[in-house]
Every structure is written in structure tokens, then in C-alpha cells.
Design a protein around this motif. Structure first.
Motif, PDB file in Angstrom:
ATOM      1  N   ASN A  74     -23.070   4.538   8.405  1.00 53.97           N
ATOM      2  CA  ASN A  74     -21.959   3.526   9.117  1.00 53.97           C
ATOM      3  C   ASN A  74     -21.138   4.670   9.917  1.00 53.97           C
ATOM      4  O   ASN A  74     -20.319   4.184  10.280  1.00 53.97           O
ATOM      5  N   THR A 114     -24.991   4.061   3.218  1.00 54.98           N
ATOM      6  CA  THR A 114     -23.849   3.815   4.225  1.00 54.98           C
ATOM      7  C   THR A 114     -23.648   5.149   5.179  1.00 54.98           C
ATOM      8  O   THR A 114     -22.676   4.865   5.961  1.00 54.98           O
ATOM      9  N   LEU A 158     -15.507   6.957   4.836  1.00 51.43           N
ATOM     10  CA  LEU A 158     -15.773   5.705   5.777  1.00 51.43           C
ATOM     11  C   LEU A 158     -14.400   5.186   6.374  1.00 51.43           C
ATOM     12  O   LEU A 158     -14.374   4.230   7.145  1.00 51.43           O
TER      13      LEU A 158
HETATM   14  C1  LIG Z   1     -22.271  -0.530   6.832  1.00 47.53           C
HETATM   15  O1  LIG Z   1     -22.554  -1.178   7.948  1.00 47.53           O
HETATM   16  C2  LIG Z   1     -23.199  -2.580   7.490  1.00 47.53           C
HETATM   17  C3  LIG Z   1     -23.949  -2.900   8.726  1.00 47.53           C
HETATM   18  O2  LIG Z   1     -23.829  -2.089   9.761  1.00 47.53           O
HETATM   19  C4  LIG Z   1     -22.266  -3.479   6.941  1.00 47.53           C
HETATM   20  O3  LIG Z   1     -23.135  -4.478   6.357  1.00 47.53           O
HETATM   21  C5  LIG Z   1     -21.661  -2.538   5.845  1.00 47.53           C
HETATM   22  O4  LIG Z   1     -20.825  -3.508   5.260  1.00 47.53           O
HETATM   23  C6  LIG Z   1     -21.013  -1.332   5.877  1.00 47.53           C
HETATM   24  N1  LIG Z   1     -20.718  -0.700   5.010  1.00 47.53           N
HETATM   25  C7  LIG Z   1     -19.643  -0.026   4.866  1.00 47.53           C
HETATM   26  C8  LIG Z   1     -19.308   0.616   3.417  1.00 47.53           C
HETATM   27  O5  LIG Z   1     -18.691   0.118   5.453  1.00 47.53           O
END
Ligand SMILES: *[C@@H]1O[C@H](CO)[C@@H](O)[C@H](O)[C@H]1NC(C)=O
Ligand SMILES: *[C@@H]1O[C@H](CO)[C@@H](O)[C@H](O)[C@H]1NC(C)=O
Ligand SMILES: *[C@@H]1O[C@H](CO)[C@@H](O)[C@H](O)[C@H]1NC(C)=O
Ligand SMILES: *[C@@H]1O[C@H](CO)[C@@H](O)[C@H](O)[C@H]1NC(C)=O
Ligand SMILES: *[C@@H]1O[C@H](CO)[C@@H](O)[C@H](O)[C@H]1NC(C)=O
Ligand SMILES: *[C@@H]1O[C@H](CO)[C@@H](O)[C@H](O)[C@H]1NC(C)=O
Ligand SMILES: *[C@@H]1O[C@H](CO)[C@@H](O)[C@H](O)[C@H]1NC(C)=O
Ligand SMILES: *[C@@H]1O[C@H](CO)[C@@H](O)[C@H](O)[C@H]1NC(C)=O
Ligand SMILES: *[C@@H]1O[C@H](CO)[C@@H](O)[C@H](O)[C@H]1NC(C)=O
Ligand SMILES: *[C@@H]1O[C@H](CO)[C@@H](O)[C@H](O)[C@H]1NC(C)=O
Ligand SMILES: *[C@@H]1O[C@H](CO)[C@@H](O)[C@H](O)[C@H]1NC(C)=O
Length: 682
Positions: free
Chosen positions: A238, A235, A213
Motif C-alpha cells: 500500500n 500491506t 502507512l
Molecule cells: C491496502 O490496500 C488495499 C487495496 O489496495 C485496501 O483494501 C486496504 O484497506 C489497504 N490497507 C491499508 C492498511 O491501508
């Protein structure tokens, strides 16, 4: 006024054309002498003919790109280069932006020769794929603007840790098909804008790499054919820019995360050959073109919306534990639907008739009931229709005759009744027809013998009567005829000499002497005449059929003495009360020994199996493999892996291909498959 304007315009128009064509030729300057010297040295080791020409300006040589008067690109793909020195030399050309030495025989560890290339301040593309590099991944230093690094299809190994840290501009990394191990690398250079990451076909283990990520702009992630385990983190959703996500052939388990349905840009999701379980989440295909979840342990119902999104082109859920009915709301753009080997019940939805482009429909091995929907005749693009091993009943609709593109028709193992519609002779491209294990009655329509590509004809285990159409003698594409367990009788016509795999006439009402025309079947491997009323002696010409592997004569009224067969022919002759065993031969005749390497091996099963396995055994080529296995009874159990072979191939190439070198009848099918899968390729 306007006339002059026109002339002036014409003149300037031609002048511009002239300039733009002539100037580059007339005025293009030679690259600096040092670049010429370098490339001329290299050219001595290159077999490309254009590199041997007298043209003084290397910018005109094949594979050389110049910008202004500098050499900026060199592509030396597939020239049999084995010298490691070539990169060292090439990278002395300081203006290079792109180097492609893929598909050669460069061996050794790239550590040494890569350093020189790191000094190039403009190098954006480096492609050394399909060579023989070995050892660990070298540490990259320099390469300030390197965007694309392709080291796929080599034999590099070891773990990947900090080696790529020096790359600050990397956008595209391909390390597929090496022997890297350890956990999936997540330090992939300092550029957070990495877009494409291909790590398939290595030995990476451990969990799905959530740390990726850190590269939120990934559009392509291929981790297939590794040893990843554990479940996919939620995740995953994401990775909003992902367009292609391939996780096929790992040991991943757990549920398919619901968050995937948030990935608006994801068009292909392949997670076949894992251990995913639980139910398929709703909304999964909202944005997808291609979904492959085959060979997992997914259970429960197929979500009602799964097949409906209009963008959807290919859905493969084969070999799971899915139950309930096939959803009726199906995208009319679907090209492929494979739901085989589940526990689906209910009937085949008639809405399937709206799928004008549908090319593959595979519903084999479920518990589907009812009859074939008449609407299926509208799916005129179908090349593969496999409804085998269900509980379907009723007659075979005449409208099926409209499916002119059919190459494989498998309806075996159902409860179909009535006659085989004569319309079947309209399937001009048909290569396999399997209607076995049904309750079909009436005669074998003679039109079947006019199908010029037909190689497998299986009508066994039905209630067919009458005689075999005489015209079958002209069907020279036929490799296998299965007519066992019917009520056929009358004269046995001359069989086409093309037969190889089997001729099965067992359990019918054939009588009289074993016909002498069988003597032309010199390539035949299995001949089953058992459970009929054949009389007379067992003809000695059967001994001359040099490819014969199995001869089944049991339960007839044969008499006389059974001739002595070659050691490789298994003969079953019990149940012929007047048939005497051959007199024991004191010493093995030398002629038998000398015949061992002969026609029997004309089609070497080992080679066949190997080719079939390598080429990838698409849907119906399984036939070929299965045949070979069945016939030769050798321990090569390709069929156990057949799903994986098939799926692996599919995910590697993006389309299915068949072992077209084996039997010509497959060539057509390959084309058909290509035409469907090419638009899906990435
Ligand atoms: C993934 O996305 C969500 C909402 O879209 C966010 O709250 C979360 O922090 C993100 N997680 C990561 C690991 O980026
Ligand atoms: C050319 O090939 C020879 C032998 O194959 C090798 O010794 C030499 O280093 C090569 N030269 C270059 C420039 O690659
Ligand atoms: C590298 O070369 C191979 C073989 O020529 C080609 O298939 C591949 O697409 C190239 N890689 C990149 C990143 O262009
Ligand atoms: C990702 O891509 C977007 C749009 O192309 C770009 O604006 C952004 O800078 C990129 N992000 C990173 C981390 O490079
Ligand atoms: C999908 O891709 C487009 C460009 O292809 C981009 O503009 C858009 O931001 C992406 N969508 C998401 C949700 O990232
Ligand atoms: C079928 O699915 C489409 C697309 O998902 C949807 O727009 C349509 O309303 C559905 N039709 C029915 C009858 O549910
Ligand atoms: C089909 O299967 C589902 C789930 O196993 C079951 O509830 C349903 O009764 C079955 N329907 C029929 C017609 O057998
Ligand atoms: C048979 O296949 C060929 C090519 O594979 C195709 O051009 C032709 O249209 C097909 N014939 C029919 C009747 O569909
Ligand atoms: C074949 O069977 C059908 C009934 O299924 C019968 O009408 C017909 O006479 C039979 N034909 C022959 C040649 O036995
Ligand atoms: C011939 O066909 C019958 C009926 O389908 C089958 O039971 C038998 O095994 C077949 N014979 C061989 C040698 O495969
Ligand atoms: C075949 O042999 C059986 C006994 O082995 C006999 O009952 C039957 O009449 C014979 N049939 C013919 C056609 O010879």
C-alpha cells in the motif's frame, strides 16, 4: 525600419543584461544591523577565510545566502565548530530559512539550543548531522514550517515517542547512525505528507512498523542495520509512492510479500542480510531497477521473469538456497548480476551475451555445468567475471580476450581444460587472475607478465608444464604468485621484488639449488618451495628476508644444516633426509630482539585488516583481507563477516569502493565500480 527595430532590440537586450548583472551588486542592501552584529560575533569563532574578509556585507560571505536584504541561509559545514552556542546565536537571525551546521564537533544534548531555533517562523531546513550530539531526542516545539530535519551521524539515544509531534510540516527526517532504540517510531510529526524517512544504523527492534502507512506519501524508507524482526506485512504494497525501500541487515523473516510487485514506483528494494525464506514471488522486479536479496534463506527456483524487465540494472541473490537454472530471459540493461553461493544448475545462458553493459557477473559457488558461452565475449564492459567453484568444463574461449576492461578474472575450481589462451595478455587492466584448481595444460603464456596492473596471479593446481617465463622479473605490480601443484620445471627466473603475499612453487619439478635471486624478495611473507627436488644447502640469505612468516621446504633433497631463523618465521623442513636441524643456540642473540619491530611490520596486518574492514572490502578486495588472514594467521576473521561488510558498505554508499590505499592495483577497479554505481545512487 527593420534596422531600427534591430538596434532597439539590441539596446534593450544589453540593457537587460546590464541591469540584471549590475543592479543586484550596486543596489543590494546590507542586512539589518542586528543580523550583521550577530553574524559578526559568530564569525570570530569561524575559521572560514571568507568570513574574515573585510567585506562589510555578510551576504557575500561563503555559506551565507541572502534573499533581498535578509540572511535566509547559513551553511557552516565542516568548519571544526565545537561551540554549542553557535545555534543559539544563529537562530537569533529571524529571517533564516536554512541552517546547516553539519560535520562539526558540536556536542551535548540539543534540548537547550534547539528551543531558540523553534521560534524561527521561516526555518525549513535544519542540518546538524555528523556532530557529537548525545542524550535523548529533544521535544520539538515551534518550527512551524520545518520540512527537513537531519540529525544523522550523532550519538543520540533513547526511544522516540512524542518528541516530533510538534512538527507540522516535516517532509524529510534523517536520524540514521545514532543509538536510538525501542520500536521504530511512527509518530513523525503531524504532516501526513512525510516523504523521506531514514532510520538506518540504530537499535530499533520489534516488527516492521505498519503504522507508517499513516504517511502514504513516503518515497524513501530506510530501516537498514537495526534489529527488526518478524515478517513484512502484505500491506507493504500500500506504500504506492515508495521509490526506495531498504530493509537490509535486520532479523526479518518470512516470505517476501507478493504485494511488492504492485509497487509501481519502487525502483530499489534491498532486503539483504535478513532471514527471509520461501520462494521469490513472481513479478517482483517488474518495476525495479535494483534488487538485493543477498544473504537470506530464499529457496526454490528463480522466477523465470525475474531477470527480464528492461528497467532492471542490478540483481543480487548471493548466498541463498536457490536452485534450478538461471532464467534465460535477461534484461539487456543489466549492469550487475550476482547469483553466487546458491545451488543453481544447468549452463550459463548464452543470452548473457546480449548484456552489453554488464559490468559484474558473479556466479561463483553453484553447480553450473557446460562450458563458458562464447557469447560472453560480447559483454565488453565486464570488469569482474567470477565463475569460480562450479562444474564448468571445456577450454577457456579465446574470445574472452575481448573483455578488455576486466580487472578481476576468477575461474578457479572448475574443470577447464586446454591451454591458457595467449589472448590473456590483452587484459591491460587486470589485477587478479585466478585460474587455479582446473585441468589446464601447456605453458604459462609469457604475455601474462606484461599486464601492468596484475597483483595476484594464481595458477595453482593445474597441469601446467614448461618453465616460468623469464619476463616475470619485470612484473613489479605482482604481490602474489601461486604456481603450486603443477608440472613446472627448468630455471626459476628472478622474481619481482614487489612480491609480498606469497610465492608458491610447491609440488612442481624444480631442481638444483635454491636460487640466489630469491634474496631480493625482502617483503615476501610466505615462500613455499616444498615438494620439489631442490638440492644443496638452505641458503642463509633466506634468514635475511625480514618479512618472511612461513618458509616451506619440506620434501626436497636439501642437505647441510638448516640455518637458525627468526622467531617469527615458521619453517617446515621435514622430508629432507640429509638436512640437519640447527644447533641449539644457548642464549637468544640480542640482534634478533632488536629486529622484531623491523621490516616484518612494513605492512602491518592489523592495519591492513582494519582498513579493509572499514573501507568496505568490495568483491575483490576480499582478496586483500583473505591474503592478510591467510598469511599472518592472526585471529582476525574478517572473512566470516565479509558478506556483511561488503553488503553494508554497498547499502550505505550505494556503490562499492575498495581499499585503494592498500595496493595501487585496486585504484582502477574502484573507478570502474564508481562508474557503474554512480548512476544507481540516490
Ligand atoms: C491496502 O490496500 C488495499 C487495496 O489496495 C485496501 O483494501 C486496504 O484497506 C489497504 N490497507 C491499508 C492498511 O491501508
Ligand atoms: C566562541 O568560542 C568561545 C571559546 O571557544 C566561546 O566561549 C564562545 O561562547 C563562542 N562564541 C560563540 C558566539 O559561539
Ligand atoms: C546534511 O549535511 C550533510 C553533510 O554536509 C549532507 O550530506 C546531507 O545531505 C545534509 N542533509 C540534508 C537533508 O540535506
Ligand atoms: C501526497 O502527495 C500528493 C501529490 O504530491 C498530494 O496531492 C497529497 O496532498 C499528498 N498527501 C498528503 C497526505 O500530504
Ligand atoms: C508514482 O510517482 C508519480 C510521481 O513521481 C506519481 O504521479 C504517481 O502517482 C505514483 N504512482 C503511484 C502508483 O502512486
Ligand atoms: C522476455 O521478457 C520481456 C520483458 O519482461 C518480455 O517482453 C518478453 O516477451 C520475454 N521474452 C520471452 C522470449 O519470453
Ligand atoms: C537442476 O536442479 C533442479 C532442482 O533442484 C532439478 O529438478 C533438476 O533436475 C536439475 N537439473 C539438472 C540438469 O541437474
Ligand atoms: C583501464 O582502466 C582505465 C580507468 O580505470 C580506463 O580508462 C581504460 O579504458 C581501461 N582500459 C581498458 C583497455 O579498458
Ligand atoms: C607440456 O605438455 C604438453 C601436453 O600437454 C606437451 O605437448 C609438451 O611437450 C609439454 N612441454 C614440456 C616442455 O614438457
Ligand atoms: C601452495 O600451493 C598449493 C597448491 O595450490 C597449496 O596446496 C598449498 O597450500 C600452498 N602453500 C601455501 C603455503 O599456501
Ligand atoms: C632425492 O632424494 C631421494 C631420496 O631422499 C632420492 O631417491 C632421489 O634420487 C634424490 N633426487 C635427487 C635429484 O637427488
Amino acid at each position: 525600419m527593420s534596422r531600427y527595430a534591430h538596434m532597439a532590440f539590441s539596446f534593450s537586450f544589453f540593457f537587460i543584461i546590464f541591469i540584471s548583472f549590475i543592479i543586484p551588486l550596486a543596489f543590494s542592501q546590507l542586512p539589518p544591523q542586528n543580523q550583521i552584529d550577530i553574524i559578526k560575533t559568530i564569525s570570530k569563532n569561524i575559521s572560514s577565510s571568507s568570513w574574515k574578509t573585510a567585506n562589510q556585507n555578510p551576504c557575500f560571505w561563503e555559506g551565507v545566502t541572502c534573499t533581498g536584504n535578509s540572511i535566509t541561509g547559513i551553511s557552516l559545514s565542516k568548519l571544526g565548530i565545537s561551540s554549542t552556542g553557535i545555534l543559539t546565536d544563529l537562530c537569533k537571525i529571524d529571517s533564516l530559512q536554512s541552517v546547516d551546521v553539519s560535520n562539526n564537533q558540536i556536542s551535548g544534548n540539543p534540548d537547550g539550543f534547539l528551543n531558540d531555533c523553534g521560534k524561527l517562523t521561516g526555518l525549513k531546513v535544519l542540518n546538524i548531522s555528523m556532530n557529537r550530539l548525545t542524550g535523548p531526542l529533544p521535544t520539538f516545539s515551534g518550527f512551524p514550517v520545518l520540512e527537513s530535519l537531519d540529525l544523522s551521524y550523532n550519538s543520540l539515544s533513547g526511544v522516540i515517542d512524542f518528541q516530533l509531534d510538534g512538527l507540522v510540516s516535516l517532509k524529510n527526517l534523517d536520524l540514521s547512525k545514532n543509538s536510538f532504540g525501542g520500536s521504530v517510531p511512527t509518530r513523525l510529526g503531524k504532516n501526513p505528507g512525510l516523504q523521506k524517512l531514514q532510520l538506518s544504523n540504530n537499535k530499533f527492534s520489534g516488527p516492521f512498523p505498519e503504522k507508517l502507512l499513516n504517511y502514504p506519501n513516503l518515497t524513501l524508507l530506510d530501516l537498514s542495520v537495526n534489529k527488526l524482526s518478524g515478517s513484512i506485512p502484505t500491506t507493504l504494497g500500500n506504500f504506492t509512492n515508495l521509490q526506495t525501500l531498504i530493509l537490509s541487515s535486520n532479523n526479518l523473516d518470512g516470505e517476501i510479500p507478493q504485494s511488492l510487485s504492485r509497487m509501481t514506483n519502487l525502483s530499489r528494494f534491498s532486503a539483504n542480510l535478513n532471514r527471509f525464506n520461501g520462494a521469490i514471488p513472481p513479478g517482483l522486479t517488474q518495476y525495479l531497477n535494483i534488487l538485493d536479496l543477498s544473504y537470506n534463506s530464499l529457496a526454490g527456483l528463480i522466477p523465470v521473469d525475474l531477470l527480464s524487465p528492461p528497467n532492471l540494472q542490478s540483481v543480487d541473490l548471493m548466498k541463498n538456497l536457490l536452485e534450478g537454472e538461471i532464467p534465460t530471459n535477461i534484461s539487456s540493461n543489466l549492469l550487475r548480476l550476482r547469483l553466487s553461493e546458491n545451488s543453481l544448475n544447468g549452463s550459463i545462458p548464452s543470452s548473457i551475451g546480449k548484456l552489453q553493459g554488464l559490468t559484474y557477473l558473479e556466479l561463483e559457488g553453484n553447480k553450473l555445468t557446460g562450458s563458458i558461452p562464447l557469447e560472453l565475449e560480447n559483454c565488453v564492459k565486464l570488469t569482474l567475471l567470477n565463475l569460480a567453484s562450479n562444474w564448468l568444463q571445456g577450454p577457456l574461449p579465446k574470445g574472452l580476450g575481448k573483455l578488455l576492461q576486466l580487472v578481476v578474472l576468477k575461474l578457479s575450481g572448475n574443470q577447464f581444460t586446454g591451454e591458457i589462451p595467449p589472448e590473456i595478455s590483452q587484459f591491460t587492466n587486470l589485477s587478479t587472475i585466478d585460474l587455479s584448481r582446473n585441468f589446464l595444460t601447456g605453458n604459462i603464456p609469457s604475455g601474462i607478465t606484461s599486464l601492468g596492473w596484475l597483483s595476484i596471479l594464481n595458477l595453482g593446481c593445474n597441469n601446467l608444464n614448461g618453465s616460468i617465463p623469464a619476463s616475470i622479473s619485470g612484473s613489479f605490480s605482482l604481490l602474489e604468485i601461486q604456481l603450486g601443484r603443477n608440472m613446472l620445471g627448468g630455471d626459476i627466473p628472478r622474481m619481482p621484488s614487489s612480491l609480498q603475499i606469497a610465492l608458491n612453487l610447491s609440488n612442481n619439478h624444480f631442481s638444483g639449488p635454491i636460487p640466489s635471486t630469491l634474496s631480493s624478495l625482502t617483503s615476501l611473507e610466505v615462500l613455499d618451495l616444498s615438494n620439489n627436488q631442490f638440492t644443496g644447502e638452505v641458503p642463509t640469505f633466506l634468514v635475511q628476508l625480514g618479512s618472511l612468516n612461513r618458509l616451506l621446504l619440506s620434501n626436497n633433497n636439501l642437505s647441510g644444516t638448516l640455518p637458525r631463523f627468526h622467531t617469527w618465521t615458521t619453517v617446515e623442513s621435514d622430508g629432507n633426509s640429509d638436512l640437519k636441524a640447527p644447533t641449539p643456540n644457548p642464549s637468544p642473540s640480542p640482534t634478533i630482539v632488536s629486529r622484531i619491530p623491523s621490516p616484518r611490520w612494513k605492512i602491518n596486518p592489523i592495519i591492513l585488516v582494519a582498513i579493509a574492514a572499514v573501507v568496505g572490502v568490495a568483491i575483490h578486495t576480499v582478496v586483500v583481507a583473505a591474503i592478510v588472514l591467510k598469511v599472518s594467521r592472526r585471529p582476525y576473521r574478517v572473512d566470516k563477516n565479509r558478506g556483511s561488510e561488503e553488503n553494508l558498505h554497498q547499502l550505505n554508499d550505494g556503490h562499492l569502493s575498495t581499499a585503494d590505499r592498500i595496493h595501487r592495483s585496486n585504484i582502477n577497479f574502484r573507478k570502474a565500480i564508481k562508474s557503474v554505481y554512480d548512476p544507481l545512487m540516490f
